[in-house]
Scaffold this active site. Sequence first.
Site, PDB file in Angstrom:
ATOM      1  N   GLY A  98     -42.408  -9.640 -20.610  1.00 52.51           N
ATOM      2  CA  GLY A  98     -41.981  -9.003 -19.601  1.00 52.51           C
ATOM      3  C   GLY A  98     -42.696  -7.157 -19.139  1.00 52.51           C
ATOM      4  O   GLY A  98     -42.514  -6.179 -18.393  1.00 52.51           O
ATOM      5  N   SER A 100     -44.773  -4.992 -18.160  1.00 54.24           N
ATOM      6  CA  SER A 100     -45.597  -4.748 -16.925  1.00 54.24           C
ATOM      7  C   SER A 100     -47.108  -3.592 -17.096  1.00 54.24           C
ATOM      8  O   SER A 100     -47.747  -3.817 -15.890  1.00 54.24           O
ATOM      9  CB  SER A 100     -44.732  -3.988 -15.908  1.00 54.24           C
ATOM     10  N   HIS A 105     -45.900   1.030 -25.267  1.00 58.01           N
ATOM     11  CA  HIS A 105     -44.642   1.860 -25.111  1.00 58.01           C
ATOM     12  C   HIS A 105     -43.838   1.084 -26.224  1.00 58.01           C
ATOM     13  O   HIS A 105     -43.168  -0.057 -25.659  1.00 58.01           O
ATOM     14  CB  HIS A 105     -44.682   2.098 -23.907  1.00 58.01           C
TER      15      HIS A 105
HETATM   16  P1  5GP Z   1     -42.213  -2.672 -19.846  1.00 56.77           P
HETATM   17  O1  5GP Z   1     -42.269  -3.176 -18.462  1.00 56.77           O
HETATM   18  O2  5GP Z   1     -44.444  -2.790 -19.483  1.00 56.77           O
HETATM   19  O3  5GP Z   1     -42.050  -2.823 -21.571  1.00 56.77           O
HETATM   20  O4  5GP Z   1     -42.377  -1.900 -18.930  1.00 56.77           O
HETATM   21  C1  5GP Z   1     -42.836  -0.211 -18.248  1.00 56.77           C
HETATM   22  C2  5GP Z   1     -41.775   0.915 -18.060  1.00 56.77           C
HETATM   23  O5  5GP Z   1     -43.170   1.701 -17.205  1.00 56.77           O
HETATM   24  C3  5GP Z   1     -40.908   0.394 -16.920  1.00 56.77           C
HETATM   25  O6  5GP Z   1     -39.398   0.708 -17.227  1.00 56.77           O
HETATM   26  C4  5GP Z   1     -41.182   0.842 -15.216  1.00 56.77           C
HETATM   27  O7  5GP Z   1     -40.016   1.952 -14.844  1.00 56.77           O
HETATM   28  C5  5GP Z   1     -41.640   2.147 -16.190  1.00 56.77           C
HETATM   29  N1  5GP Z   1     -43.155   2.345 -14.996  1.00 56.77           N
HETATM   30  C6  5GP Z   1     -44.682   1.996 -14.675  1.00 56.77           C
HETATM   31  N2  5GP Z   1     -44.763   3.235 -13.729  1.00 56.77           N
HETATM   32  C7  5GP Z   1     -44.707   4.531 -14.247  1.00 56.77           C
HETATM   33  C8  5GP Z   1     -44.881   6.141 -13.918  1.00 56.77           C
HETATM   34  O8  5GP Z   1     -45.955   5.569 -13.673  1.00 56.77           O
HETATM   35  N3  5GP Z   1     -44.577   6.284 -14.364  1.00 56.77           N
HETATM   36  C9  5GP Z   1     -43.277   6.323 -15.039  1.00 56.77           C
HETATM   37  N4  5GP Z   1     -42.807   7.651 -15.570  1.00 56.77           N
HETATM   38  N5  5GP Z   1     -42.974   5.207 -15.918  1.00 56.77           N
HETATM   39  C10 5GP Z   1     -43.163   4.127 -15.481  1.00 56.77           C
END
Ligand code: 5GP
Length: 119
Positions: A98, A100, A105
């Site tokens: 997942g 995104s 990160h």
């Molecule tokens: P992934 O799903 O890729 O592991 O995590 C991406 C995370 O980034 C998600 O938990 C989402 O809420 C967070 N996220 C996405 N765009 C932004 C943003 O512009 N600012 C912040 N603070 N978090 C973000």
Amino acid sequence: MADSAAGTVPDCIFCRIVRREIPANEVKRSSDAVAFRDLNPQAPQHVLVIPTTHVAAVRDADPAVVSRTFAFAADVARDLGLDAGGYRLVTNTGPDAGQSVDHLHIHLLGGRRLGWPPG
Ligand code: 5GP
Ligand code: ZN
């Protein structure tokens, strides 16, 4: 002073946070890493920890960058008072996990009892 744009790419949302082009609720910053609160928190403490240099995911990253970013995440957890209760560090990689945002990160999650296995 370090150039905060070095190693970033123009259109990556997390690089834009590194460059302070879009606002983020920052918890800690160094020349190598930035920690900021997730927009959509999944726990009382939910912080994203990223390297300041753009790399898509852990499979693409220099091991030294991975190491420094994890160590920084542990420093953030300590600063937030999570050492005693514990916390989780997780980095989603690719579609099955997942992921995104294609900038490495680490999710730092804590402040409640976390379920295992994750969904
Ligand atoms: P992934 O799903 O890729 O592991 O995590 C991406 C995370 O980034 C998600 O938990 C989402 O809420 C967070 N996220 C996405 N765009 C932004 C943003 O512009 N600012 C912040 N603070 N978090 C973000
Ligand atoms: Zn990036």
